[in-house]
Design an enzyme around this catalytic site. Sequence first.
Site, PDB file in Angstrom:
ATOM      1  N   HIS A  59      41.136  46.331  38.608  1.00  0.00           N
ATOM      2  CA  HIS A  59      42.444  46.997  38.580  1.00  0.00           C
ATOM      3  C   HIS A  59      42.704  47.633  37.219  1.00  0.00           C
ATOM      4  O   HIS A  59      43.345  48.683  37.140  1.00  0.00           O
ATOM      5  CB  HIS A  59      43.575  46.037  38.921  1.00  0.00           C
ATOM      6  CG  HIS A  59      44.886  46.745  39.066  1.00  0.00           C
ATOM      7  ND1 HIS A  59      45.238  47.459  40.195  1.00  0.00           N
ATOM      8  CD2 HIS A  59      45.899  46.924  38.183  1.00  0.00           C
ATOM      9  CE1 HIS A  59      46.412  48.027  40.014  1.00  0.00           C
ATOM     10  NE2 HIS A  59      46.841  47.718  38.791  1.00  0.00           N
ATOM     11  N   HIS A 114      48.651  54.569  39.995  1.00  0.00           N
ATOM     12  CA  HIS A 114      47.809  54.303  41.169  1.00  0.00           C
ATOM     13  C   HIS A 114      47.623  55.569  42.006  1.00  0.00           C
ATOM     14  O   HIS A 114      46.526  55.834  42.516  1.00  0.00           O
ATOM     15  CB  HIS A 114      48.420  53.203  42.034  1.00  0.00           C
ATOM     16  CG  HIS A 114      48.641  51.918  41.294  1.00  0.00           C
ATOM     17  ND1 HIS A 114      49.398  50.887  41.810  1.00  0.00           N
ATOM     18  CD2 HIS A 114      48.195  51.493  40.075  1.00  0.00           C
ATOM     19  CE1 HIS A 114      49.410  49.890  40.947  1.00  0.00           C
ATOM     20  NE2 HIS A 114      48.699  50.236  39.880  1.00  0.00           N
ATOM     21  N   ASP A 173      43.817  51.503  36.740  1.00  0.00           N
ATOM     22  CA  ASP A 173      44.915  51.980  35.902  1.00  0.00           C
ATOM     23  C   ASP A 173      44.433  52.990  34.867  1.00  0.00           C
ATOM     24  O   ASP A 173      45.096  53.998  34.595  1.00  0.00           O
ATOM     25  CB  ASP A 173      45.581  50.804  35.185  1.00  0.00           C
ATOM     26  CG  ASP A 173      46.583  50.057  36.052  1.00  0.00           C
ATOM     27  OD1 ASP A 173      46.963  50.581  37.120  1.00  0.00           O
ATOM     28  OD2 ASP A 173      46.981  48.942  35.658  1.00  0.00           O
ATOM     29  N   HIS A 189      48.332  50.140  29.770  1.00  0.00           N
ATOM     30  CA  HIS A 189      48.927  51.473  29.764  1.00  0.00           C
ATOM     31  C   HIS A 189      49.188  51.987  28.351  1.00  0.00           C
ATOM     32  O   HIS A 189      48.959  53.161  28.065  1.00  0.00           O
ATOM     33  CB  HIS A 189      50.227  51.472  30.573  1.00  0.00           C
ATOM     34  CG  HIS A 189      50.031  51.124  32.010  1.00  0.00           C
ATOM     35  ND1 HIS A 189      49.179  51.820  32.834  1.00  0.00           N
ATOM     36  CD2 HIS A 189      50.556  50.133  32.773  1.00  0.00           C
ATOM     37  CE1 HIS A 189      49.197  51.284  34.037  1.00  0.00           C
ATOM     38  NE2 HIS A 189      50.017  50.257  34.018  1.00  0.00           N
TER      39      HIS A 189
END
Length: 321
Positions: A242, A85, A246, A269
Amino acid sequence: MADLSGVQGTVDESVTLTGVGVHSGEPATLTIHPADADSGLIFLRTGLPDDRDREIKAVWSEISATALCTVLGDPKGAFVSTVEHLLAALRALGVDNALIEVDGPEVPIMDGSSSAFVEAIDSVGVRLQGRARKVMRVLKPVRVEMGDAFGELRPHAGTRFEASIDYADGAIGHQCFAVDLSAQTFRDEISRARTFGFLKDVEQLWANNFARGSSLENAVVIGDDGVMNPEGTRWSDEFVRHKVLDAIGDLALAGMAIEGCYRSHKGGHRLNFMMMQALFADPTAYEIVDAAPAPAKRDHVSAGSDVGLALAAAALRPVTN
């Protein structure tokens, strides 16, 4: 700015944020310091058991874990987690060089988005450094797959992110979002999108030492009857936004701005890390160039003149894993 033109930038002065680590639940203090041109983004881990500070470069080759967040450094020694973030805000706002001092193993989660980091950078401004920004220009498609999830970088004039997600839970469902990245689009359309997770997963997360510091104050939590946060979501598609946030933070670990379009489906991720691995494994897929010079006579840019249930709701299952 993050428009792939101009020169390198750093914060004009040091700025400090305090909060808690989302997984440890421990207090965390982070200070972003100015740094010299061409130094890149570097974490300075303090508070280590041997009282010796360690520097950890914010580059993809330092990634050591991607479960629920992105971790840089040695998991058995000096490391820093949940970096994505902060890195997204730095990259989008044109901060190429900074020394990021953090006194524990986690970047503070703040409200679960990049908003607090944007405000901190804006409060001190971004100083241009008179050195051309390096840009990684994607020359041909590069694709990675993980089950039915995929990520793909393609040539594109500018920096663009396109993402889609598909959850059986009706509170999320199928969502798509696309954005051409700039400092302004990041502020307006991405930076306030919070991490999210499911209440049903909280006990397993706690058993594995995750989400100890998460709450309804720093995550969108989905229970049996939908979103539990009293204020609801900030956008109807906050979840996929979001995912884009990321991805911006994870791809910042290329060490420079990327000129290209990153598309992902059911990303997270690990997939973003696989994308970096695949890109750097093929030197014919990219070239590193200097961005165009900044306009003359501009040497500074201001970035912008229920305890029980609530705690249990901390379930942060990213969904960003």
